[in-house]
Design a protein around this motif. Structure first.
Motif, PDB file in Angstrom:
ATOM      1  N   LYS A  90       0.826  -1.207   0.000  1.00  0.00           N
ATOM      2  CA  LYS A  90       0.000   0.000   0.000  1.00  0.00           C
ATOM      3  C   LYS A  90       0.860   1.256   0.000  1.00  0.00           C
ATOM      4  O   LYS A  90       0.515   2.260  -0.634  1.00  0.00           O
ATOM      5  CB  LYS A  90      -0.940  -0.001   1.210  1.00  0.00           C
ATOM      6  N   GLN A  91       1.977   1.202   0.703  1.00  0.00           N
ATOM      7  CA  GLN A  91       2.882   2.352   0.694  1.00  0.00           C
ATOM      8  C   GLN A  91       3.486   2.554  -0.693  1.00  0.00           C
ATOM      9  O   GLN A  91       3.621   3.685  -1.164  1.00  0.00           O
ATOM     10  CB  GLN A  91       3.980   2.157   1.747  1.00  0.00           C
ATOM     11  N   GLN A  93       2.043   1.761  -3.457  1.00  0.00           N
ATOM     12  CA  GLN A  93       0.954   2.305  -4.269  1.00  0.00           C
ATOM     13  C   GLN A  93       0.786   3.802  -4.009  1.00  0.00           C
ATOM     14  O   GLN A  93       0.509   4.578  -4.932  1.00  0.00           O
ATOM     15  CB  GLN A  93      -0.339   1.552  -3.970  1.00  0.00           C
ATOM     16  N   PHE A  94       0.960   4.196  -2.753  1.00  0.00           N
ATOM     17  CA  PHE A  94       0.886   5.618  -2.419  1.00  0.00           C
ATOM     18  C   PHE A  94       2.043   6.380  -3.069  1.00  0.00           C
ATOM     19  O   PHE A  94       1.861   7.488  -3.589  1.00  0.00           O
ATOM     20  CB  PHE A  94       0.915   5.803  -0.905  1.00  0.00           C
ATOM     21  N   TRP A  95       3.234   5.785  -3.064  1.00  0.00           N
ATOM     22  CA  TRP A  95       4.376   6.406  -3.735  1.00  0.00           C
ATOM     23  C   TRP A  95       4.101   6.568  -5.227  1.00  0.00           C
ATOM     24  O   TRP A  95       4.460   7.583  -5.822  1.00  0.00           O
ATOM     25  CB  TRP A  95       5.635   5.566  -3.521  1.00  0.00           C
ATOM     26  N   TRP A  97       1.254   7.024  -6.604  1.00  0.00           N
ATOM     27  CA  TRP A  97       0.336   8.162  -6.757  1.00  0.00           C
ATOM     28  C   TRP A  97       1.103   9.482  -6.644  1.00  0.00           C
ATOM     29  O   TRP A  97       0.867  10.418  -7.424  1.00  0.00           O
ATOM     30  CB  TRP A  97      -0.755   8.108  -5.688  1.00  0.00           C
ATOM     31  N   ILE A  98       2.032   9.564  -5.695  1.00  0.00           N
ATOM     32  CA  ILE A  98       2.820  10.786  -5.519  1.00  0.00           C
ATOM     33  C   ILE A  98       3.641  11.083  -6.772  1.00  0.00           C
ATOM     34  O   ILE A  98       3.680  12.219  -7.256  1.00  0.00           O
ATOM     35  CB  ILE A  98       3.751  10.664  -4.288  1.00  0.00           C
TER      36      ILE A  98
END
Length: 222
Positions: A90-91, A93-95, A97-98
């Motif tokens: 999930k982290q 995936q967040f990266w 997005w960033i």
């Protein structure tokens, strides 16, 4: 991106890992996993890799597969640092997005997101703590590093690699950090560059109005 949650390492297979390096790179690079490290590799773990001719970094495993890169020959990872992943899917995936939203490189996101102690590189400086734990058990190689630090206060990971005669020093360094014997020094080098401006100064001779008129007259005829 698809992540490999579980991989059967029972057979002697060749695996490749896409890694994120803590550098401002436009793409991630793929490394080959030595057979002896197959059962230790996992998404989110840190691995030791060589990038360029001499630089050693800890990179994050983002995905695992069996397809080698097409445009270059994959180097082998040197070692696996962690027993358990330090970054979740999930982290990652967040990266992603960033990097998409801010048009940033994933290595820049990694460098900003991870604590200093998780971003070890060959230039990283290790410093001996002023107050050491009263009861701590050190291995022979850990003791060798501490003996050097008692004499010179700080040492780079490059120097540790040379001292121990091996590239797989990151687990040893992590162990010393966990035992609160050493810490990572963040050295900030301030680069000051003065802003220079060019000015023109009028010769005192032309402060007289008549002389100034004569100058303008000459310039008009030029």
């Amino acid at each position: 991106m698809q992540f490999a949650n579980t991989i059967d390492f029972a057979e002697r297979e060749t695996f490749f890992v896409e890694v994120v390096l803590p550098l401002s790179l436009a793409i991630n690079y793929t490394y080959r996993v030595p057979f002896e490290l197959n059962d230790r590799i996992a998404v989110g773990k840190r691995v030791v890799v060589q990038f360029g001719k001499h630089k050693i970094y800890t990179a994050l495993v983002k995905s695992i597969g069996k397809q080698p890169p097409e445009l270059y020959e994959a180097k082998y990872i040197i070692d696996v640092v962690d027993d358990y992943p330090v970054i979740t899917e999930k982290q990652f995936q967040f990266w992603d997005w960033i990097t998409s939203y801010y048009l940033a490189n994933e290595g820049d996101v990694m460098a900003a997101a991870l604590p200093t102690g998780l971003k070890l590189a060959s230039e990283t400086i290790l410093v001996l703590r002023d107050e050491l734990p009263t009861e701590v058990t050190l291995t022979e190689k850990e003791s060798l590093i501490i003996d050097v630090l008692h004499k010179q206060q700080r040492i780079s990971i490059d120097n540790v690699i040379e001292l121990l005669g091996q590239k797989t020093v990151y687990p040893i360094v992590n162990s010393l950090i966990d035992k609160e014997v050493i810490y990572i020094a963040e050295e900030v080098i301030e680069k000051y560059k003065p802003l220079l401006k060019t000015f023109l100064k009028l010769n005192p001779f032309y402060k007289e109005e008549e002389n100034l008129k004569e100058l303008f007259s000459v310039l008009e005829r030029a």
